[in-house]
Design a protein around this motif. Sequence first.
Motif, PDB file in Angstrom:
ATOM      1  N   LEU A   1       7.337   0.237   3.997  1.00  0.00           N
ATOM      2  CA  LEU A   1       8.126   0.766   2.688  1.00  0.00           C
ATOM      3  C   LEU A   1       8.011   2.128   2.443  1.00  0.00           C
ATOM      4  O   LEU A   1       8.856   2.831   2.131  1.00  0.00           O
ATOM      5  CB  LEU A   1       7.816  -0.083   1.588  1.00  0.00           C
TER       6      LEU A   1
ATOM      7  N   GLU B   1      14.554  -1.378   5.136  1.00  0.00           N
ATOM      8  CA  GLU B   1      14.695  -2.463   6.332  1.00  0.00           C
ATOM      9  C   GLU B   1      16.328  -2.858   6.834  1.00  0.00           C
ATOM     10  O   GLU B   1      16.318  -3.181   7.878  1.00  0.00           O
ATOM     11  CB  GLU B   1      13.974  -3.744   5.784  1.00  0.00           C
TER      12      GLU B   1
ATOM     13  N   GLY C   1       0.843  -1.143   0.151  1.00  0.00           N
ATOM     14  CA  GLY C   1      -0.045  -0.037   0.014  1.00  0.00           C
ATOM     15  C   GLY C   1       0.801   1.195  -0.194  1.00  0.00           C
ATOM     16  O   GLY C   1       1.524   1.563   1.122  1.00  0.00           O
TER      17      GLY C   1
ATOM     18  N   ALA D   1      27.318  -7.871  -2.494  1.00  0.00           N
ATOM     19  CA  ALA D   1      28.656  -7.382  -1.924  1.00  0.00           C
ATOM     20  C   ALA D   1      28.938  -8.371  -0.993  1.00  0.00           C
ATOM     21  O   ALA D   1      28.363  -8.709   0.040  1.00  0.00           O
ATOM     22  CB  ALA D   1      27.889  -5.839  -1.073  1.00  0.00           C
TER      23      ALA D   1
HETATM   24  C1  FAD Z   1       3.247  -9.016   5.110  1.00  0.00           C
HETATM   25  C2  FAD Z   1       4.180  -7.872   4.824  1.00  0.00           C
HETATM   26  C3  FAD Z   1       3.300  -6.904   4.188  1.00  0.00           C
HETATM   27  C4  FAD Z   1       3.650  -5.494   4.075  1.00  0.00           C
HETATM   28  N1  FAD Z   1       3.052  -4.312   3.380  1.00  0.00           N
HETATM   29  C5  FAD Z   1       3.356  -3.346   3.626  1.00  0.00           C
HETATM   30  C6  FAD Z   1       2.736  -2.170   2.910  1.00  0.00           C
HETATM   31  O1  FAD Z   1       1.576  -2.221   2.463  1.00  0.00           O
HETATM   32  N2  FAD Z   1       3.232  -0.962   2.733  1.00  0.00           N
HETATM   33  C7  FAD Z   1       4.383  -0.590   3.202  1.00  0.00           C
HETATM   34  O2  FAD Z   1       4.912   0.513   3.326  1.00  0.00           O
HETATM   35  N3  FAD Z   1       5.346  -1.861   3.754  1.00  0.00           N
HETATM   36  C8  FAD Z   1       5.034  -2.934   3.910  1.00  0.00           C
HETATM   37  N4  FAD Z   1       5.639  -4.001   4.298  1.00  0.00           N
HETATM   38  C9  FAD Z   1       6.885  -3.706   4.590  1.00  0.00           C
HETATM   39  C10 FAD Z   1       7.890  -3.560   3.184  1.00  0.00           C
HETATM   40  O3  FAD Z   1       7.386  -4.933   2.604  1.00  0.00           O
HETATM   41  C11 FAD Z   1       9.204  -3.574   3.630  1.00  0.00           C
HETATM   42  O4  FAD Z   1       9.529  -2.222   4.056  1.00  0.00           O
HETATM   43  C12 FAD Z   1      10.129  -3.639   2.116  1.00  0.00           C
HETATM   44  O5  FAD Z   1       9.853  -4.875   1.659  1.00  0.00           O
HETATM   45  C13 FAD Z   1      11.662  -3.421   2.532  1.00  0.00           C
HETATM   46  O6  FAD Z   1      12.239  -3.000   1.202  1.00  0.00           O
HETATM   47  P1  FAD Z   1      13.707  -2.807   1.509  1.00  0.00           P
HETATM   48  O7  FAD Z   1      14.079  -2.508  -0.091  1.00  0.00           O
HETATM   49  O8  FAD Z   1      14.272  -1.936   2.529  1.00  0.00           O
HETATM   50  O9  FAD Z   1      14.156  -4.488   1.774  1.00  0.00           O
HETATM   51  P2  FAD Z   1      14.344  -5.882   1.020  1.00  0.00           P
HETATM   52  O10 FAD Z   1      13.124  -5.853   0.043  1.00  0.00           O
HETATM   53  O11 FAD Z   1      14.489  -6.718   2.041  1.00  0.00           O
HETATM   54  O12 FAD Z   1      15.599  -5.686  -0.113  1.00  0.00           O
HETATM   55  C14 FAD Z   1      16.665  -5.952   0.405  1.00  0.00           C
HETATM   56  C15 FAD Z   1      17.680  -6.517  -0.649  1.00  0.00           C
HETATM   57  O13 FAD Z   1      18.930  -6.474  -0.455  1.00  0.00           O
HETATM   58  C16 FAD Z   1      19.594  -7.427  -1.154  1.00  0.00           C
HETATM   59  N5  FAD Z   1      20.771  -7.871  -0.360  1.00  0.00           N
HETATM   60  C17 FAD Z   1      20.972  -8.440   0.809  1.00  0.00           C
HETATM   61  N6  FAD Z   1      22.152  -8.702   1.098  1.00  0.00           N
HETATM   62  C18 FAD Z   1      22.967  -8.133  -0.032  1.00  0.00           C
HETATM   63  C19 FAD Z   1      24.052  -8.013  -0.317  1.00  0.00           C
HETATM   64  N7  FAD Z   1      25.265  -8.467   0.577  1.00  0.00           N
HETATM   65  N8  FAD Z   1      24.603  -7.429  -1.525  1.00  0.00           N
HETATM   66  C20 FAD Z   1      23.586  -7.095  -2.342  1.00  0.00           C
HETATM   67  N9  FAD Z   1      22.388  -7.055  -2.131  1.00  0.00           N
HETATM   68  C21 FAD Z   1      22.014  -7.779  -0.956  1.00  0.00           C
HETATM   69  C22 FAD Z   1      18.521  -8.638  -1.263  1.00  0.00           C
HETATM   70  O14 FAD Z   1      18.566  -9.491  -2.203  1.00  0.00           O
HETATM   71  C23 FAD Z   1      17.085  -7.954  -1.055  1.00  0.00           C
HETATM   72  O15 FAD Z   1      16.716  -7.919  -2.532  1.00  0.00           O
HETATM   73  C24 FAD Z   1       5.062  -5.285   4.464  1.00  0.00           C
HETATM   74  C25 FAD Z   1       5.883  -6.323   4.944  1.00  0.00           C
HETATM   75  C26 FAD Z   1       5.200  -7.443   5.187  1.00  0.00           C
HETATM   76  C27 FAD Z   1       6.035  -8.597   5.965  1.00  0.00           C
END
Ligand code: FAD
Length: 392
Positions: free
Chosen positions: A299, A286, A48, A133
Amino acid sequence: MTRKTHEADAIVVGGGPAGLLAALLLAQGGVATVLVAPPAPEDHRTTGLLAGSVAILERAGTWPDLLPVAAPMRAIRLIDDGGRRITGPEVVFRAAEIGRETFGHNIANRDLVAALAAAVAETPGLRRVTDTAAEIRIGVGGVTVRTGGGGTLRGRLVVGADGRNSAVRTAAGIGVRRWGYDQAALVTTLRHARGHDDISTEIHTAAGPFTLVPLGDRRSSLVWVTRPAEAQALAALDDDALARAIGRLAEPILGAVTLDGPRQIFPLSGLAARRLAMPRVALVGEAAHALPPIGAQGLNLGFRDAAAIAGVVAAAVRAGADPGAAAVTARYEAKRRGDVASRTAGVDLLNRSLLTDSAPALALRALALQAVKRVPPLRRLLMREGIAPGGI
Ligand SMILES: Cc1cc2nc3c(=O)[nH]c(=O)nc-3n(C[C@H](O)[C@H](O)[C@H](O)COP(=O)(O)OP(=O)(O)OC[C@H]3O[C@@H](n4cnc5c(N)ncnc54)[C@H](O)[C@@H]3O)c2cc1C
Protein backbone atom coordinates in the motif's frame (compact mmCIF):
# COMPACT_ATOMS: atom_id res chain seq x y z
CA MET A 1 -28.79 5.30 -6.27
CA THR A 2 -28.68 8.21 -8.68
CA ARG A 3 -29.63 8.26 -12.34
CA LYS A 4 -28.17 11.72 -12.91
CA THR A 5 -25.24 12.36 -15.24
CA HIS A 6 -22.15 13.80 -13.56
CA GLU A 7 -19.35 15.54 -15.44
CA ALA A 8 -15.84 15.56 -13.99
CA ASP A 9 -12.21 15.98 -14.90
CA ALA A 10 -11.35 12.72 -13.19
CA ILE A 11 -13.39 9.67 -12.26
CA VAL A 12 -11.78 7.45 -9.63
CA VAL A 13 -13.15 3.89 -9.48
CA GLY A 14 -12.64 2.02 -6.18
CA GLY A 15 -12.85 3.09 -2.54
CA GLY A 16 -10.03 1.08 -0.99
CA PRO A 17 -7.29 3.14 0.64
CA ALA A 18 -5.51 3.89 -2.67
CA GLY A 19 -8.68 5.09 -4.41
CA LEU A 20 -9.87 7.21 -1.48
CA LEU A 21 -6.47 8.89 -1.24
CA ALA A 22 -6.21 9.44 -5.01
CA ALA A 23 -9.67 11.06 -5.11
CA LEU A 24 -8.88 13.23 -2.09
CA LEU A 25 -5.54 14.46 -3.47
CA LEU A 26 -6.98 15.10 -6.93
CA ALA A 27 -9.77 17.24 -5.49
CA GLN A 28 -7.38 19.05 -3.15
CA GLY A 29 -5.31 19.85 -6.24
CA GLY A 30 -8.29 21.58 -7.84
CA VAL A 31 -9.36 18.69 -10.10
CA ALA A 32 -13.15 18.19 -10.31
CA THR A 33 -13.40 14.56 -9.23
CA VAL A 34 -16.06 11.89 -8.85
CA LEU A 35 -15.31 8.79 -6.79
CA VAL A 36 -17.32 5.67 -7.64
CA ALA A 37 -16.99 3.46 -4.62
CA PRO A 38 -19.23 0.98 -2.86
CA PRO A 39 -18.61 0.67 0.90
CA ALA A 40 -15.23 -0.96 1.56
CA PRO A 41 -15.36 -4.68 2.38
CA GLU A 42 -14.56 -5.95 5.89
CA ASP A 43 -10.81 -5.84 6.45
CA HIS A 44 -9.09 -6.91 9.67
CA ARG A 45 -5.59 -6.17 8.41
CA THR A 46 -3.38 -3.38 9.55
CA THR A 47 -0.95 -1.46 7.38
CA GLY A 48 2.58 -0.51 8.26
CA LEU A 49 2.54 2.96 6.73
CA LEU A 50 6.14 4.03 6.17
CA ALA A 51 7.29 7.61 6.66
CA GLY A 52 6.82 8.53 2.98
CA SER A 53 3.12 7.59 3.24
CA VAL A 54 2.73 9.42 6.53
CA ALA A 55 4.15 12.54 4.84
CA ILE A 56 1.55 12.20 2.06
CA LEU A 57 -1.25 11.91 4.65
CA GLU A 58 0.15 14.93 6.51
CA ARG A 59 -0.01 16.99 3.31
CA ALA A 60 -3.57 15.72 2.71
CA GLY A 61 -4.52 16.93 6.23
CA THR A 62 -5.75 13.52 7.45
CA TRP A 63 -2.79 12.57 9.63
CA PRO A 64 -4.02 14.39 12.82
CA ASP A 65 -7.13 12.15 12.77
CA LEU A 66 -5.01 9.02 12.34
CA LEU A 67 -2.16 9.70 14.75
CA PRO A 68 -4.19 8.82 17.91
CA VAL A 69 -4.95 5.34 16.49
CA ALA A 70 -1.52 4.73 14.93
CA ALA A 71 1.33 2.83 16.60
CA PRO A 72 4.88 4.03 15.94
CA MET A 73 7.46 1.63 14.50
CA ARG A 74 10.85 2.72 15.82
CA ALA A 75 12.76 -0.40 14.84
CA ILE A 76 12.43 -3.39 12.54
CA ARG A 77 13.97 -6.71 13.55
CA LEU A 78 14.61 -9.61 11.17
CA ILE A 79 15.11 -13.03 12.69
CA ASP A 80 15.82 -16.24 10.81
CA ASP A 81 13.78 -19.09 12.23
CA GLY A 82 16.13 -21.74 13.67
CA GLY A 83 14.52 -24.53 11.62
CA ARG A 84 16.44 -23.53 8.44
CA ARG A 85 19.48 -25.39 7.09
CA ILE A 86 21.57 -22.21 6.92
CA THR A 87 20.47 -19.24 9.00
CA GLY A 88 21.50 -15.62 8.84
CA PRO A 89 22.15 -13.41 11.88
CA GLU A 90 19.44 -11.36 13.60
CA VAL A 91 19.41 -7.85 12.13
CA VAL A 92 17.83 -4.80 13.79
CA PHE A 93 17.19 -1.62 11.85
CA ARG A 94 16.68 1.40 14.10
CA ALA A 95 15.08 4.57 12.77
CA ALA A 96 17.41 6.62 15.00
CA GLU A 97 20.36 5.40 12.88
CA ILE A 98 19.05 7.50 9.99
CA GLY A 99 18.10 10.40 12.23
CA ARG A 100 14.39 9.58 12.40
CA GLU A 101 12.11 8.92 15.36
CA THR A 102 10.15 6.25 13.52
CA PHE A 103 10.06 4.31 10.25
CA GLY A 104 6.36 4.97 10.15
CA HIS A 105 3.20 3.85 11.93
CA ASN A 106 1.00 0.77 11.96
CA ILE A 107 -2.70 1.43 11.62
CA ALA A 108 -5.84 -0.70 11.34
CA ASN A 109 -7.11 -0.66 7.74
CA ARG A 110 -10.65 0.09 8.94
CA ASP A 111 -9.41 3.21 10.77
CA LEU A 112 -7.40 4.30 7.73
CA VAL A 113 -10.34 3.82 5.35
CA ALA A 114 -12.76 5.55 7.76
CA ALA A 115 -10.51 8.62 8.11
CA LEU A 116 -9.95 8.88 4.35
CA ALA A 117 -13.68 8.40 3.66
CA ALA A 118 -14.52 11.17 6.16
CA ALA A 119 -12.04 13.52 4.45
CA VAL A 120 -13.51 12.61 1.04
CA ALA A 121 -17.01 13.47 2.30
CA GLU A 122 -15.86 16.91 3.49
CA THR A 123 -13.79 17.94 0.49
CA PRO A 124 -15.25 20.49 -1.93
CA GLY A 125 -15.03 19.51 -5.59
CA LEU A 126 -15.22 15.83 -4.74
CA ARG A 127 -18.42 13.82 -5.11
CA ARG A 128 -18.71 10.22 -3.97
CA VAL A 129 -21.17 7.94 -5.73
CA THR A 130 -21.68 4.94 -3.44
CA ASP A 131 -22.03 2.38 -6.18
CA THR A 132 -19.98 0.13 -8.46
CA ALA A 133 -18.75 0.95 -11.94
CA ALA A 134 -20.75 -1.52 -14.04
CA GLU A 135 -19.56 -0.42 -17.48
CA ILE A 136 -16.53 1.65 -18.45
CA ARG A 137 -16.11 3.06 -21.95
CA ILE A 138 -12.85 4.66 -22.90
CA GLY A 139 -13.10 6.92 -25.92
CA VAL A 140 -10.68 9.23 -27.70
CA GLY A 141 -12.12 12.39 -26.12
CA GLY A 142 -13.26 11.09 -22.73
CA VAL A 143 -14.52 8.29 -20.51
CA THR A 144 -18.06 7.21 -19.65
CA VAL A 145 -18.81 5.13 -16.57
CA ARG A 146 -22.23 3.59 -15.98
CA THR A 147 -22.91 2.67 -12.39
CA GLY A 148 -24.71 -0.42 -11.14
CA GLY A 149 -27.60 1.84 -10.08
CA GLY A 150 -27.99 3.21 -13.59
CA GLY A 151 -26.20 6.56 -13.21
CA THR A 152 -23.86 7.91 -15.88
CA LEU A 153 -20.56 9.66 -15.23
CA ARG A 154 -18.50 11.42 -17.85
CA GLY A 155 -14.92 12.46 -17.37
CA ARG A 156 -11.67 13.13 -19.16
CA LEU A 157 -9.60 10.66 -17.14
CA VAL A 158 -10.50 7.45 -15.30
CA VAL A 159 -8.30 6.34 -12.41
CA GLY A 160 -8.58 2.60 -11.81
CA ALA A 161 -8.22 2.00 -8.07
CA ASP A 162 -10.49 -1.02 -8.19
CA GLY A 163 -8.12 -3.67 -6.92
CA ARG A 164 -6.65 -6.86 -8.35
CA ASN A 165 -9.52 -7.67 -10.68
CA SER A 166 -9.75 -4.12 -11.95
CA ALA A 167 -12.64 -3.52 -14.36
CA VAL A 168 -10.94 -0.29 -15.46
CA ARG A 169 -7.80 -2.22 -16.44
CA THR A 170 -9.90 -4.73 -18.39
CA ALA A 171 -11.91 -2.00 -20.14
CA ALA A 172 -8.63 -0.32 -21.14
CA GLY A 173 -7.31 -3.60 -22.54
CA ILE A 174 -4.21 -3.38 -20.32
CA GLY A 175 -2.71 -6.84 -19.95
CA VAL A 176 -1.46 -8.23 -16.69
CA ARG A 177 1.20 -10.66 -15.56
CA ARG A 178 0.07 -12.83 -12.64
CA TRP A 179 2.03 -15.34 -10.64
CA GLY A 180 1.21 -17.51 -7.66
CA TYR A 181 2.92 -18.27 -4.39
CA ASP A 182 2.23 -21.46 -2.51
CA GLN A 183 1.45 -19.30 0.50
CA ALA A 184 -1.43 -17.68 2.38
CA ALA A 185 -1.43 -15.06 5.12
CA LEU A 186 -3.29 -15.64 8.36
CA VAL A 187 -4.06 -12.27 9.92
CA THR A 188 -5.20 -11.53 13.46
CA THR A 189 -4.56 -9.26 16.45
CA LEU A 190 -2.80 -10.29 19.64
CA ARG A 191 -2.51 -9.13 23.22
CA HIS A 192 0.74 -10.00 24.92
CA ALA A 193 2.37 -10.01 28.34
CA ARG A 194 5.53 -8.07 27.42
CA GLY A 195 5.77 -4.71 25.62
CA HIS A 196 6.84 -4.63 21.97
CA ASP A 197 9.07 -1.56 22.50
CA ASP A 198 7.73 -0.17 19.20
CA ILE A 199 9.69 -2.85 17.35
CA SER A 200 8.19 -4.65 14.37
CA THR A 201 9.57 -8.21 14.16
CA GLU A 202 9.71 -10.37 11.03
CA ILE A 203 10.59 -13.99 11.75
CA HIS A 204 11.63 -15.61 8.49
CA THR A 205 10.41 -19.21 8.46
CA ALA A 206 10.90 -21.64 5.60
CA ALA A 207 7.23 -21.11 4.61
CA GLY A 208 7.24 -17.29 4.74
CA PRO A 209 7.50 -14.35 7.13
CA PHE A 210 5.76 -14.40 10.52
CA THR A 211 5.40 -10.69 11.26
CA LEU A 212 4.44 -9.01 14.53
CA VAL A 213 3.71 -5.30 14.17
CA PRO A 214 3.06 -2.96 17.14
CA LEU A 215 -0.55 -1.88 17.51
CA GLY A 216 -0.82 0.01 20.78
CA ASP A 217 -0.03 -0.95 24.36
CA ARG A 218 0.81 -4.68 24.54
CA ARG A 219 -1.08 -5.30 21.34
CA SER A 220 0.33 -6.36 17.98
CA SER A 221 -1.05 -7.36 14.65
CA LEU A 222 0.11 -10.68 13.27
CA VAL A 223 0.62 -11.54 9.61
CA TRP A 224 1.61 -15.20 9.48
CA VAL A 225 2.54 -16.24 5.97
CA THR A 226 2.68 -19.99 5.58
CA ARG A 227 1.56 -22.82 3.28
CA PRO A 228 -2.14 -22.49 2.40
CA ALA A 229 -3.11 -25.82 4.04
CA GLU A 230 -1.37 -24.82 7.26
CA ALA A 231 -3.06 -21.40 7.24
CA GLN A 232 -6.45 -23.12 6.89
CA ALA A 233 -5.65 -25.59 9.65
CA LEU A 234 -4.52 -22.78 11.96
CA ALA A 235 -7.62 -20.71 11.23
CA ALA A 236 -9.79 -23.71 12.16
CA LEU A 237 -8.27 -23.96 15.68
CA ASP A 238 -10.11 -22.60 18.70
CA ASP A 239 -8.72 -19.41 20.28
CA ASP A 240 -6.58 -21.16 22.92
CA ALA A 241 -5.04 -23.62 20.47
CA LEU A 242 -4.33 -20.89 17.93
CA ALA A 243 -2.76 -18.70 20.63
CA ARG A 244 -0.52 -21.65 21.60
CA ALA A 245 0.52 -22.17 17.96
CA ILE A 246 1.29 -18.46 17.57
CA GLY A 247 3.05 -18.43 20.93
CA ARG A 248 5.65 -20.95 19.75
CA LEU A 249 7.13 -18.20 17.58
CA ALA A 250 5.85 -15.06 19.32
CA GLU A 251 6.35 -15.80 23.03
CA PRO A 252 10.16 -15.52 23.10
CA ILE A 253 9.63 -11.92 21.96
CA LEU A 254 6.30 -10.82 23.44
CA GLY A 255 5.64 -13.22 26.33
CA ALA A 256 2.31 -15.05 26.65
CA VAL A 257 -0.12 -14.16 23.83
CA THR A 258 -3.92 -14.22 23.58
CA LEU A 259 -6.09 -13.46 20.57
CA ASP A 260 -7.64 -10.00 20.46
CA GLY A 261 -9.49 -9.91 17.16
CA PRO A 262 -11.03 -11.97 14.38
CA ARG A 263 -8.93 -13.97 11.91
CA GLN A 264 -8.81 -13.61 8.17
CA ILE A 265 -6.92 -15.54 5.50
CA PHE A 266 -5.47 -13.96 2.35
CA PRO A 267 -4.15 -16.27 -0.39
CA LEU A 268 -0.97 -14.71 -1.78
CA SER A 269 -0.26 -13.97 -5.40
CA GLY A 270 1.60 -11.39 -7.44
CA LEU A 271 0.34 -9.15 -10.19
CA ALA A 272 1.93 -6.56 -12.46
CA ALA A 273 -0.04 -4.58 -15.04
CA ARG A 274 1.84 -4.34 -18.36
CA ARG A 275 1.39 -0.56 -18.24
CA LEU A 276 0.34 1.82 -15.51
CA ALA A 277 -1.40 4.24 -17.85
CA MET A 278 -2.58 4.99 -21.36
CA PRO A 279 -4.47 7.97 -22.76
CA ARG A 280 -7.58 8.56 -20.56
CA VAL A 281 -6.57 5.87 -18.04
CA ALA A 282 -4.26 5.55 -15.02
CA LEU A 283 -4.03 2.59 -12.64
CA VAL A 284 -3.16 2.97 -8.95
CA GLY A 285 -2.71 0.53 -6.06
CA GLU A 286 -3.50 -3.15 -6.53
CA ALA A 287 -5.16 -2.49 -9.88
CA ALA A 288 -1.56 -1.94 -11.03
CA HIS A 289 0.55 -4.16 -8.77
CA ALA A 290 0.13 -6.70 -5.99
CA LEU A 291 2.96 -8.00 -3.83
CA PRO A 292 3.25 -10.46 -0.95
CA PRO A 293 3.18 -8.80 2.49
CA ILE A 294 6.87 -8.73 3.24
CA GLY A 295 8.66 -5.50 4.14
CA ALA A 296 5.34 -3.53 4.21
CA GLN A 297 5.59 -2.28 0.63
CA GLY A 298 2.21 -2.85 -1.13
CA LEU A 299 0.00 0.00 0.00
CA ASN A 300 2.97 2.31 0.48
CA LEU A 301 3.56 1.89 -3.24
CA GLY A 302 -0.16 2.52 -3.84
CA PHE A 303 -0.02 5.77 -1.85
CA ARG A 304 2.91 6.96 -3.96
CA ASP A 305 0.82 6.15 -7.08
CA ALA A 306 -2.05 8.23 -5.68
CA ALA A 307 0.22 11.19 -4.93
CA ALA A 308 1.84 10.96 -8.38
CA ILE A 309 -1.38 10.83 -10.40
CA ALA A 310 -2.84 13.71 -8.38
CA GLY A 311 0.34 15.76 -8.93
CA VAL A 312 0.52 15.36 -12.70
CA VAL A 313 -3.24 15.80 -13.25
CA ALA A 314 -3.50 18.87 -11.01
CA ALA A 315 -0.57 20.44 -12.89
CA ALA A 316 -2.30 19.72 -16.22
CA VAL A 317 -5.60 21.24 -15.03
CA ARG A 318 -3.79 24.33 -13.70
CA ALA A 319 -2.12 24.73 -17.09
CA GLY A 320 -5.49 24.46 -18.84
CA ALA A 321 -4.52 21.12 -20.43
CA ASP A 322 -6.67 18.01 -20.89
CA PRO A 323 -6.07 15.85 -17.77
CA GLY A 324 -6.52 12.60 -19.71
CA ALA A 325 -4.27 13.52 -22.62
CA ALA A 326 -1.52 11.14 -23.68
CA ALA A 327 1.21 13.52 -22.45
CA VAL A 328 -0.30 13.58 -18.95
CA THR A 329 -0.80 9.84 -18.56
CA ALA A 330 2.68 9.22 -20.03
CA ARG A 331 4.13 11.53 -17.37
CA TYR A 332 2.42 9.43 -14.70
CA GLU A 333 3.74 6.20 -16.22
CA ALA A 334 7.27 7.64 -16.35
CA LYS A 335 7.12 8.81 -12.73
CA ARG A 336 5.92 5.49 -11.34
CA ARG A 337 7.37 2.76 -13.58
CA GLY A 338 10.80 2.44 -11.92
CA ASP A 339 9.53 2.42 -8.32
CA VAL A 340 6.79 -0.12 -9.08
CA ALA A 341 9.08 -2.44 -11.07
CA SER A 342 11.94 -2.37 -8.54
CA ARG A 343 9.68 -2.96 -5.50
CA THR A 344 7.81 -5.76 -7.27
CA ALA A 345 11.08 -7.50 -8.17
CA GLY A 346 12.69 -6.85 -4.74
CA VAL A 347 9.75 -8.13 -2.70
CA ASP A 348 9.38 -11.19 -4.96
CA LEU A 349 13.09 -12.00 -4.57
CA LEU A 350 12.97 -11.56 -0.79
CA ASN A 351 9.90 -13.78 -0.49
CA ARG A 352 11.40 -16.49 -2.73
CA SER A 353 14.68 -16.37 -0.80
CA LEU A 354 12.69 -17.59 2.23
CA LEU A 355 11.09 -20.46 0.34
CA THR A 356 14.23 -21.89 -1.25
CA ASP A 357 15.94 -24.97 0.11
CA SER A 358 18.99 -24.64 -2.12
CA ALA A 359 22.15 -24.46 -0.01
CA PRO A 360 23.95 -21.89 -2.25
CA ALA A 361 20.90 -19.58 -2.22
CA LEU A 362 20.53 -19.91 1.55
CA ALA A 363 24.24 -19.24 2.02
CA LEU A 364 24.01 -16.14 -0.19
CA ARG A 365 21.04 -14.93 1.81
CA ALA A 366 22.87 -15.47 5.12
CA LEU A 367 25.88 -13.61 3.71
CA ALA A 368 23.68 -10.70 2.63
CA LEU A 369 22.18 -10.50 6.14
CA GLN A 370 25.72 -10.55 7.63
CA ALA A 371 26.68 -7.65 5.35
CA VAL A 372 23.57 -5.68 6.33
CA LYS A 373 24.28 -6.32 10.01
CA ARG A 374 27.98 -5.36 9.85
CA VAL A 375 28.11 -2.54 7.30
CA PRO A 376 26.29 0.51 8.70
CA PRO A 377 26.30 2.55 5.43
CA LEU A 378 24.62 -0.38 3.63
CA ARG A 379 22.10 -0.70 6.45
CA ARG A 380 21.36 3.04 6.35
CA LEU A 381 20.90 2.95 2.56
CA LEU A 382 18.44 0.05 2.87
CA MET A 383 16.53 1.87 5.61
CA ARG A 384 16.22 5.07 3.58
CA GLU A 385 15.21 3.20 0.42
CA GLY A 386 12.81 0.98 2.39
CA ILE A 387 10.85 4.05 3.52
CA ALA A 388 10.57 5.60 0.04
CA PRO A 389 12.67 5.69 -3.14
CA GLY A 390 15.38 8.32 -2.76
CA GLY A 391 14.43 8.60 0.93
CA ILE A 392 12.13 11.41 2.07
C1 FAD B 1 -1.99 -9.84 4.75
C2 FAD B 1 -1.60 -8.54 4.10
C3 FAD B 1 -0.91 -7.58 4.84
C4 FAD B 1 -0.51 -6.39 4.21
N1 FAD B 1 0.20 -5.48 4.93
C5 FAD B 1 0.65 -4.35 4.32
C6 FAD B 1 1.46 -3.41 5.02
O1 FAD B 1 1.76 -3.57 6.21
N2 FAD B 1 1.89 -2.31 4.35
C7 FAD B 1 1.58 -2.09 3.04
O2 FAD B 1 2.00 -1.08 2.47
N3 FAD B 1 0.78 -2.95 2.35
C8 FAD B 1 0.32 -4.07 2.96
N4 FAD B 1 -0.46 -4.96 2.28
C9 FAD B 1 -0.92 -4.61 0.93
C10 FAD B 1 -2.17 -3.75 1.01
O3 FAD B 1 -3.12 -4.37 1.85
C11 FAD B 1 -2.76 -3.52 -0.37
O4 FAD B 1 -1.76 -2.92 -1.17
C12 FAD B 1 -3.97 -2.57 -0.30
O5 FAD B 1 -5.00 -3.10 0.44
C13 FAD B 1 -4.46 -2.29 -1.70
O6 FAD B 1 -5.35 -1.20 -1.63
P1 FAD B 1 -6.14 -0.74 -2.94
O7 FAD B 1 -6.93 0.44 -2.52
O8 FAD B 1 -5.22 -0.63 -4.09
O9 FAD B 1 -7.07 -1.99 -3.28
P2 FAD B 1 -8.31 -2.62 -2.48
O10 FAD B 1 -8.16 -2.41 -1.01
O11 FAD B 1 -8.47 -4.00 -3.01
O12 FAD B 1 -9.53 -1.72 -2.93
C14 FAD B 1 -10.15 -1.85 -4.15
C15 FAD B 1 -11.56 -1.33 -4.00
O13 FAD B 1 -12.18 -1.28 -5.27
C16 FAD B 1 -13.52 -1.64 -5.13
N5 FAD B 1 -14.02 -2.08 -6.44
C17 FAD B 1 -13.73 -3.21 -7.12
N6 FAD B 1 -14.39 -3.24 -8.28
C18 FAD B 1 -15.09 -2.09 -8.36
C19 FAD B 1 -15.98 -1.52 -9.33
N7 FAD B 1 -16.27 -2.16 -10.47
N8 FAD B 1 -16.53 -0.32 -9.07
C20 FAD B 1 -16.23 0.35 -7.92
N9 FAD B 1 -15.41 -0.13 -6.97
C21 FAD B 1 -14.85 -1.33 -7.19
C22 FAD B 1 -13.54 -2.72 -4.05
O14 FAD B 1 -14.80 -2.78 -3.42
C23 FAD B 1 -12.44 -2.22 -3.11
O15 FAD B 1 -12.97 -1.43 -2.07
C24 FAD B 1 -0.85 -6.17 2.86
C25 FAD B 1 -1.54 -7.14 2.12
C26 FAD B 1 -1.90 -8.32 2.73
C27 FAD B 1 -2.61 -9.38 1.91
